[in-house]
Design an enzyme around this catalytic site. Structure first.
Site, PDB file in Angstrom:
ATOM      1  CG  ASP A   1      84.918  78.669 111.170  1.00 13.21           C
ATOM      2  OD1 ASP A   1      84.935  79.329 110.086  1.00 13.21           O
ATOM      3  OD2 ASP A   1      84.169  78.086 111.462  1.00 13.21           O
TER       4      ASP A   1
ATOM      5  CE1 TYR B   1      76.182  74.986 112.380  1.00 11.67           C
ATOM      6  CE2 TYR B   1      76.797  76.981 110.871  1.00 11.67           C
ATOM      7  CZ  TYR B   1      76.337  75.983 111.162  1.00 11.67           C
ATOM      8  OH  TYR B   1      75.581  75.339 110.041  1.00 11.67           O
TER       9      TYR B   1
ATOM     10  CE  LYS C   1      77.814  82.574 107.694  1.00 13.91           C
ATOM     11  NZ  LYS C   1      78.280  82.003 108.787  1.00 13.91           N
TER      12      LYS C   1
HETATM   13  C1  LIG Z   1      78.239  80.238 108.824  1.00 10.01           C
HETATM   14  C2  LIG Z   1      79.431  79.754 109.475  1.00 10.01           C
HETATM   15  C3  LIG Z   1      79.764  78.509 108.834  1.00 10.01           C
HETATM   16  C4  LIG Z   1      79.211  77.617 107.728  1.00 10.01           C
HETATM   17  O1  LIG Z   1      79.294  78.374 106.498  1.00 10.01           O
HETATM   18  P1  LIG Z   1      78.108  78.100 105.567  1.00 10.01           P
HETATM   19  O2  LIG Z   1      78.509  78.720 104.437  1.00 10.01           O
HETATM   20  O3  LIG Z   1      76.910  78.458 106.081  1.00 10.01           O
HETATM   21  O4  LIG Z   1      78.235  76.561 105.318  1.00 10.01           O
HETATM   22  C5  LIG Z   1      81.123  77.996 109.461  1.00 10.01           C
HETATM   23  N1  LIG Z   1      81.732  78.635 110.254  1.00 10.01           N
HETATM   24  C6  LIG Z   1      81.192  79.834 110.832  1.00 10.01           C
HETATM   25  C7  LIG Z   1      82.223  80.275 112.049  1.00 10.01           C
HETATM   26  C8  LIG Z   1      80.059  80.261 110.352  1.00 10.01           C
HETATM   27  O5  LIG Z   1      79.693  81.272 111.056  1.00 10.01           O
END
Ligand SMILES: *Cc1c(COP(=O)(O)O)cnc(C)c1O
Length: 422
Positions: A237, A142, A265
């Site tokens: 990511d 994601y 995060k």
């Molecule tokens: C949570 C998440 C996102 C998106 O971050 P938001 O602050 O919710 O927009 C992108 N990449 C990863 C790996 C994530 O876990």
């Protein structure tokens, strides 16, 4: 009726589904959401006054625990000087310096407001830098809700993806290729077919959004080598893994350097912050020093920057190895208790995160994760919640611990697990 139920009923008349992010509605676990009044350390408290040991931790950010006093003091001090200037402030320079020191591959960094913004912007930058359009992502990873990533696998290896949700035009995902995670051969095949068109590979170095999945030995190195061969930008990511897998992220832990890294995060310690950074020659393509546009009214927000910096300074003093050891023991015991009830459990764990899959297969990709029995997870979720343990409202998530979790929390969790009926 509980206050949570009353609020949920009202919220559903005002906010679609009653929530501002779908997973919070707890639909997958056939439950209603709890409305949270406050949180401290390892605990959250709902509006009805019930306390819970929290393994969601705001989906990852709260590695120090909720309402950490040092982070809060820094945020409050910053707030007294004003909440936003729309102009540079000292804290963003300090935080940028700290990030570049901690993340091995990050030479320059740009702040944004969420993980979604970070990945969306990193992809634009990779496209602008290479002059190519295609991006490879992996099934089950994601990357937030930008259109290009909301894609489902097409019906062949190197073919364009299908929209993953109504509202995403086919044309928008026409340049997205979705491949299975942990399968280097699939990546090689895609590059053989379309290598010269591929701007970027974006990957969660250890995915936390299909539950927790670990990279096979050589997988990340293999992605690195392919990107080097084709001049493709490798984007890690690290929105979940950054500062959690180690102080130096997953890239520090696994020793593979991406070209760009996205963060979110943990970096904001609970405030809305994201960031992307990496190689100087790529980052300098960003406006105003280069041609690739990206901007943000609230980016580098002084309160969030102060909190984020205090968070990282505090994390530097903490014992990650001890937390990993204790989290691993908890996860092992939790899994053993569930197995003793006659249910197969595959446990994946690393750092302060773990996922139990209710399957007898090893889980190394999304296809294997899908074999997990969702009904078992729902039963565990509901019964643990009734006993004061707050787990993720979806089985394909990580459970997170924090530096604030205590032995008493772990004991309570395991005692509750023993009482679960399956
Ligand atoms: C949570 C998440 C996102 C998106 O971050 P938001 O602050 O919710 O927009 C992108 N990449 C990863 C790996 C994530 O876990």
């Amino acid at each position: 009726m509980s206050l949570s139920s009353t609020l949920y009923a009202k919220a559903q008349t005002l906010i679609p589904g009653g929530v501002n992010s779908p997973i919070r509605a707890c639909k997958a676990v056939e439950s209603e959401p709890l409305f949270i009044a406050r949180a401290e350390g390892s605990k959250i408290y709902d509006v009805d006054g019930n306390g819970y040991v929290d393994y969601v931790m705001s989906w990852g950010p709260m590695l120090l625990g909720h309402a950490d006093p040092v982070v809060h003091a820094a945020a409050k001090a910053a707030l007294d000087n004003g909440s936003s200037f729309g102009a540079p402030c000292p804290a963003e320079v300090d935080l940028a310096e700290k990030i570049t020191k901690l993340m091995p591959s990050v030479e320059m960094v740009r702040m944004v407001n969420s993980g979604t913004e970070a990945t969306m912007s990193a992809l634009r930058l990779a496209r602008g830098f290479t002059g190519r359009d295609c991006v490879i992502k992996f099934d089950g990873c994601y990357h937030g809700h930008a259109d290009a990533f909301l894609a489902a696998a097409g019906s062949g290896v190197a073919v364009q993806a299908a929209p993953g949700t109504p509202g995403v035009p086919a044309a928008t995902v026409a340049h997205t290729i979705v491949l299975p995670y942990n399968d280097l051969e699939a990546v090689k095949e895609a590059f053989k077919a379309r290598g010269k068109e591929i701007a970027a590979i974006i990957v969660e170095p250890a995915p936390g959004n299909m539950g927790l999945v670990l990279p096979k030995p050589g997988y990340l190195e293999g992605l690195r080598a392919i990107c080097d061969e084709y001049g493709t930008v490798l984007i890690f990511d690290e929105v979940i893994t950054g500062f959690r897998w180690s102080l130096h992220g997953a890239q520090g832990r696994y020793g593979v350097r991406p070209d760009l890294t996205t963060l979110g995060k943990i970096i904001g310690a609970g405030f809305p912050v994201g960031a992307y950074g990496g190689r100087r020659d790529i980052m300098e393509k960003l406006s105003p020093c280069g041609p690739v546009f990206q901007a943000g009214t609230l980016s580098g927000n002084p309160v969030a920057m102060a909190a984020g910096l205090a968070n990282l300074l505090e994390l530097e003093k903490r014992d990650y190895a001890a937390l990993e050891k204790r989290t691993g023991e908890l996860a092992d015991e939790f899994a053993a208790i569930i197995r003793s009830k006659g249910v197969p459990v595959t446990l994946n764990k690393v750092a302060s995160a773990f996922t139990m899959y209710f399957t007898d297969r090893p889980v190394t990709d999304m296809a294997a994760a899908r074999t997990s029995d969702g009904k078992v997870y729902t039963a565990i979720y509901k019964q643990m919640r009734e006993q004061g343990v707050y787990l993720a409202s979806l089985g394909y998530e990580c459970s997170f611990t924090s530096f604030a979790h205590t032995e008493a929390d772990y004991d309570l969790t395991l005692e509750a697990a023993k009482r679960v009926k399956l």
